[in-house]
Design a protein around this motif. Structure first.
Motif, mmCIF file in Angstrom:
data_model
loop_
_atom_site.group_PDB
_atom_site.id
_atom_site.type_symbol
_atom_site.label_atom_id
_atom_site.label_comp_id
_atom_site.label_asym_id
_atom_site.label_seq_id
_atom_site.Cartn_x
_atom_site.Cartn_y
_atom_site.Cartn_z
ATOM 1 N N CYS A 4 0.827 -1.205 0.000
ATOM 2 C CA CYS A 4 0.000 0.000 0.000
ATOM 3 C C CYS A 4 0.861 1.255 0.000
ATOM 4 N N TYR A 5 0.595 2.195 -0.892
ATOM 5 C CA TYR A 5 1.367 3.432 -0.879
ATOM 6 C C TYR A 5 0.529 4.658 -0.527
ATOM 7 N N GLN A 6 -0.577 4.392 0.213
ATOM 8 C CA GLN A 6 -1.345 5.490 0.799
ATOM 9 C C GLN A 6 -1.870 6.500 -0.222
ATOM 10 N N CYS A 7 -2.422 5.998 -1.289
ATOM 11 C CA CYS A 7 -3.039 6.929 -2.221
ATOM 12 C C CYS A 7 -4.440 7.321 -1.734
ATOM 13 N N ALA A 8 -4.973 6.515 -0.810
ATOM 14 C CA ALA A 8 -6.252 6.817 -0.168
ATOM 15 C C ALA A 8 -7.448 6.745 -1.114
ATOM 16 N N ARG A 9 -7.284 6.099 -2.238
ATOM 17 C CA ARG A 9 -8.468 5.907 -3.076
ATOM 18 C C ARG A 9 -9.500 5.056 -2.371
ATOM 19 N N CYS A 10 -9.009 4.065 -1.619
ATOM 20 C CA CYS A 10 -9.949 3.177 -0.926
ATOM 21 C C CYS A 10 -10.853 3.974 0.006
ATOM 22 N N ILE B 283 -4.751 -4.268 -3.179
ATOM 23 C CA ILE B 283 -4.792 -4.678 -1.786
ATOM 24 C C ILE B 283 -6.218 -5.132 -1.489
ATOM 25 N N CYS C 233 -8.283 -0.042 -5.937
ATOM 26 C CA CYS C 233 -6.910 0.028 -5.431
ATOM 27 C C CYS C 233 -5.915 -0.263 -6.547
ATOM 28 N N ILE D 105 -4.823 0.972 7.463
ATOM 29 C CA ILE D 105 -3.689 0.258 6.876
ATOM 30 C C ILE D 105 -2.384 0.868 7.373
ATOM 31 N N SER E 1 -7.581 3.468 4.483
ATOM 32 C CA SER E 1 -6.164 3.763 4.271
ATOM 33 C C SER E 1 -5.472 4.151 5.583
#
Ligand code: SF4
Ligand code: SF4
Ligand code: FES
Lengths: 403, 145
Positions: free
Chosen positions: A16-22, A74, A70, A40, A37
């Motif tokens: 996970c690279y924390q794009c926060a789309r989720c 993830i 994602c 996570i 996010s």
């Protein structure tokens, strides 16, 4: 157990690279504070224990919208499922506090997994014109709908219509088992009860092998996915031995093979505007390569020749809104708000909403009782909807039979 | 020696039974049975509820799931419920529980029982419990894996 359980959450999340789309698409986050996010990141930074202890993860709807969006694939819902097992066994949390209907229906599944006696299902619902057998090629897995009769009457016709369709098309009697077990879906996703799930899977497998079947047909989205995706994880040769089909797929194939057409009795002809609610288990939860949603649409477009009008809801297919409850977990004012939203969309799209998950029907019907503005909307299962339209053109031929 | 003794005890199956008693009739009935020194088997554990209508079907399933060999729900006679119609709901719900859930699960319906016992029926309470215990003893334990 290892095949379906992976307790190392950090390993699963590390990409996970924390794009926060989720978080942006998360369905429950629209009605309460819930940030996948953030959760996570907290786990990755070493606060796993705190997160699990706090019990926030019970709120996740397990709707899989996050996985759909994602970029790193993830599988958050699946991670929550693993976490639930930890939350129960390591932190002593009781999932039954979040179960709707005080856990009657999940207790039934659990009893089935534990009891040494076999279930003795009441088969009196089987219509007289349908023949069933204990052994054969095609199994109809009825699922838990007969148990829902305890509180709900609206699903009575679902198994009946399914069996009618099947017996109309097939020449041989359909296998319906008296000692059919639950597929284990609710325990698996809802409460992280992997051991019980595996016990049920083994019992089911025994039944399937005993009755000599090669095709399993379900009307229920959850059962379909469980057999299709989860069982092969446990039994390596499952896919070689059995083919799992949802009744929509089955109808589609028979139609394409020219064995059935869709016709309407001219006398009862009325214009119906309808829409379709994609259950999560038959859209977002299937591998991206599946075509079941397109098949469903193809059938519906065909129905337009009969005067039916199919309209999509604003959110549809893999973006469909959630009915708010999965695996009988968390029915509360927040999940009701989600359901309200979904029905509002349905109302705009048509007078009838068709779906292919019996539980979705129950949840939506329940909301209809609370709000008069939805009372005119008709909610039907796919089989109930299609039963009177299916016309046989030719029965399946049995080899060596001159018919 | 103590070992062989414990083996003997295991031989005779002692069921574990759960009894739900409503506060106003059955619990008083159980009390009366005790005060009047009517003997009944010690296999039951009583849970007092305010009315038999409080007993949700999920309680019964949960008890069976967690190892009870039988469950008895008892309340006031029909017409006598302290809350007027609580036991009528219990009766209807119980019928559905029996026919739709318990039987379809393959559990012997005798394991889940409904009895009306009033506050003055201490004797009857003892009899019901004795009968129920004997029945379950005959059926044997509810085997869980
Ligand atoms: S969408 Fe995927 S990559 Fe982005 S924050 Fe969520 S889990 Fe991480
Ligand atoms: S599964 Fe659904 S509710 Fe749970 S985090 Fe993902 S989008 Fe949100
Ligand atoms: S108070 Fe006894 S049954 Fe209702």
């Amino acid at each position: 157990m290892d095949k379906v359980y992976q307790p190392n959450l950090r390993e699963l999340l590390k990409k996970c690279y924390q794009c926060a789309r989720c978080t942006g698409v998360c369905q429950i986050s629209k009605v309460q504070y819930f940030r996948p996010s953030r959760i996570i990141q907290q786990i990755l930074e070493g606060f796993e224990e705190k997160v699990l202890q706090s019990g926030v993860l019970w709120d996740c709807l397990m709707c899989n919208s996050c996985l759909q969006n994602c970029p790193e694939e993830i599988n958050f819902a699946d991670i929550v499922r693993n976490a639930k097992h930890l939350m129960v066994h390591k932190y002593g949390q009781n999932p039954e506090e979040c179960v709707a209907h005080k856990g009657i229906y999940t207790s039934i599944s659990e009893l089935m997994s534990k009891l040494e006696v076999n279930p003795k299902r009441d088969l009196s619902w089987i219509p007289k014109d349908c023949e069933i057998a204990k052994e054969g090629k095609i199994l109809y897995h009825v699922g838990c709908t007969p148990f829902f009769k305890f509180e709900f009457d609206e699903l009575e016709n679902v198994p009946i219509s399914t069996l009618r369709i099947l017996s109309k098309i097939e020449n041989e009697p359909i296998v319906v088992l008296e000692d059919e077990y639950c597929c284990g879906h609710d325990l698996y996703w809802g409460q992280g009860k992997m051991e019980e799930f595996i016990a049920l899977a083994k019992k089911n497998m025994k039944n399937f092998e005993r009755s000599g079947i090669s095709t399993i047909i379900t009307t229920c989205a959850e059962g379909y996915r469980t057999f299709k995706i989860e069982y092969p994880k446990i039994f390596e040769d499952f896919n070689q031995k059995f083919e799992v089909k949802h009744i929509i797929e089955y109808v589609y194939e028979q139609w394409k093979a020219g064995r059935i057409t869709f016709k309407i009795d001219e006398k009862t002809k009325e214009k119906i505007n309808f829409t379709f609610h994609d259950p999560c288990r038959m859209s977002r939860f299937l591998p991206k390569s599946n075509t079941i949603m397109q098949k469903t649409r193809e059938i519906f477009l065909q129905l337009e020749h009969l005067g039916y009008k199919f309209t999509e809801m604003e959110h549809n297919q893999e973006n469909a809104l959630c009915c708010g409850v999965s695996s009988w977990m968390n029915c509360n004012e927040r999940s009701k708000a989600l359901r309200y939203k979904r029905l509002s969309e349905a109302k705009v799209a048509g007078d009838t909403m068709v779906t292919s998950c019996p539980k979705c029907i129950l949840h939506f019907n329940c909301l209809q009782n609370d709000y008069d503005e939805f009372s005119a909307l008709k909610i039907l299962d796919f089989t109930e909807f299609i039963i009177n339209l299916v016309q046989i053109t030719q029965k399946k031929k049995i080899k060596g039979d001159e018919q | 020696m103590s070992k062989s003794k414990s083996k003997e005890i295991i031989k005779e199956f002692e069921p574990e039974l759960l009894v739900f008693c409503c506060n106003w009739c059955s619990y008083a009935g159980a009390d009366l049975a005790g005060v009047s020194r009517f003997q009944y088997p010690p296999n039951i554990r009583i849970i007092r509820v305010m009315c038999s209508g409080r007993v949700d079907p999920s309680f019964v399933l949960k008890a069976l799931k967690d190892g009870a060999d039988g469950v008895l729900i008892s309340g006031c006679h029909i017409g006598d419920c302290h809350y007027i119609s609580g036991n009528e709901y219990t009766r209807d719900r119980f019928d559905r529980l029996h026919s739709i859930i318990i039987q379809q699960l393959g559990i012997d319906p005798k394991r889940v029982r409904l009895e009306w016992v009033s506050a003055s029926e201490g004797k009857r309470f003892a009899e019901v419990i004795t009968e129920f215990t004997n029945e379950i003893k005959e059926l044997g334990p509810l085997k869980l894996q």
